[in-house]
Design an enzyme around this catalytic site. Structure first.
Site, PDB file in Angstrom:
ATOM      1  N   CYS A 176       0.777  -1.233   0.096  1.00 47.57           N
ATOM      2  CA  CYS A 176      -0.218  -0.238   0.169  1.00 47.57           C
ATOM      3  C   CYS A 176       0.785   1.244  -0.118  1.00 47.57           C
ATOM      4  O   CYS A 176       1.689   1.434   1.019  1.00 47.57           O
ATOM      5  CB  CYS A 176      -0.927   0.041   1.185  1.00 47.57           C
ATOM      6  SG  CYS A 176      -1.771   1.641   1.511  1.00 47.57           S
ATOM      7  N   CYS A 202       0.316   3.552   3.226  1.00 49.11           N
ATOM      8  CA  CYS A 202       0.814   2.920   4.190  1.00 49.11           C
ATOM      9  C   CYS A 202       2.475   3.096   4.246  1.00 49.11           C
ATOM     10  O   CYS A 202       3.291   3.224   5.351  1.00 49.11           O
ATOM     11  CB  CYS A 202       0.705   1.292   4.182  1.00 49.11           C
ATOM     12  SG  CYS A 202      -1.046   0.845   4.450  1.00 49.11           S
TER      13      CYS A 202
END
Length: 146
Positions: A5, A8
């Site tokens: 991600c 993230c």
């Protein structure tokens, strides 16, 4: 979070700094890889990544504020979490509903492993694996219907 991600990956350094400061804040900071723990993803009803929760005495609140170190620390130090509405009872990670959701996520992971075993290890064609799952679903439905 998930390792693939981009959002993230952007917050990772901030989160690590926040975790290092957690002793001074008298809190515990952690992270969970949803690719390794799909049951928790279902239990916490994670729909976006990264998702941040604050838990205190069994009450869960979803953090939706800025993701800077100062704002994360301020959320705890200034007790801003008290102004945030707790997660609704039926959506709380400790509720029976979300335990069931976690079970469904575990089941989907188990089905994926069986499919990988059939196609990868045994060398069965993908469509035959699908046919096996269709047949199993029909038989289970028939059995439950009886």
């Amino acid at each position: 979070y998930a390792p693939w991600c981009p959002a993230c990956q952007q917050i990772e350094m901030t989160w690590e700094s926040f975790a290092k400061e957690s002793e001074h804040l008298d809190i515990t900071v952690g992270k969970v890889d949803v690719t390794q723990e799909p049951g928790l993803s279902g239990r916490f009803f994670v729909t976006t990544l990264p998702t941040i929760y604050h838990a205190n005495d069994g009450v869960f609140r979803r953090y939706r504020g800025s993701r800077t170190l100062e704002d994360l620390q301020g959320y705890v130090l200034e007790r801003k979490w008290e102004a945030v509405e707790p997660v609704a009872g039926w959506k709380s990670p400790s509720s029976i509903t979300m335990h069931g959701m976690a079970g469904l996520f575990h089941l989907s992971g188990w089905i994926r492993q069986i499919h990988s075993y059939l196609t990868g290890t045994l060398g069965i064609h993908v469509w035959i694996s699908y046919a096996i799952f269709i047949l199993a679903t029909l038989l289970i439905g028939l059995f439950l219907g009886l």
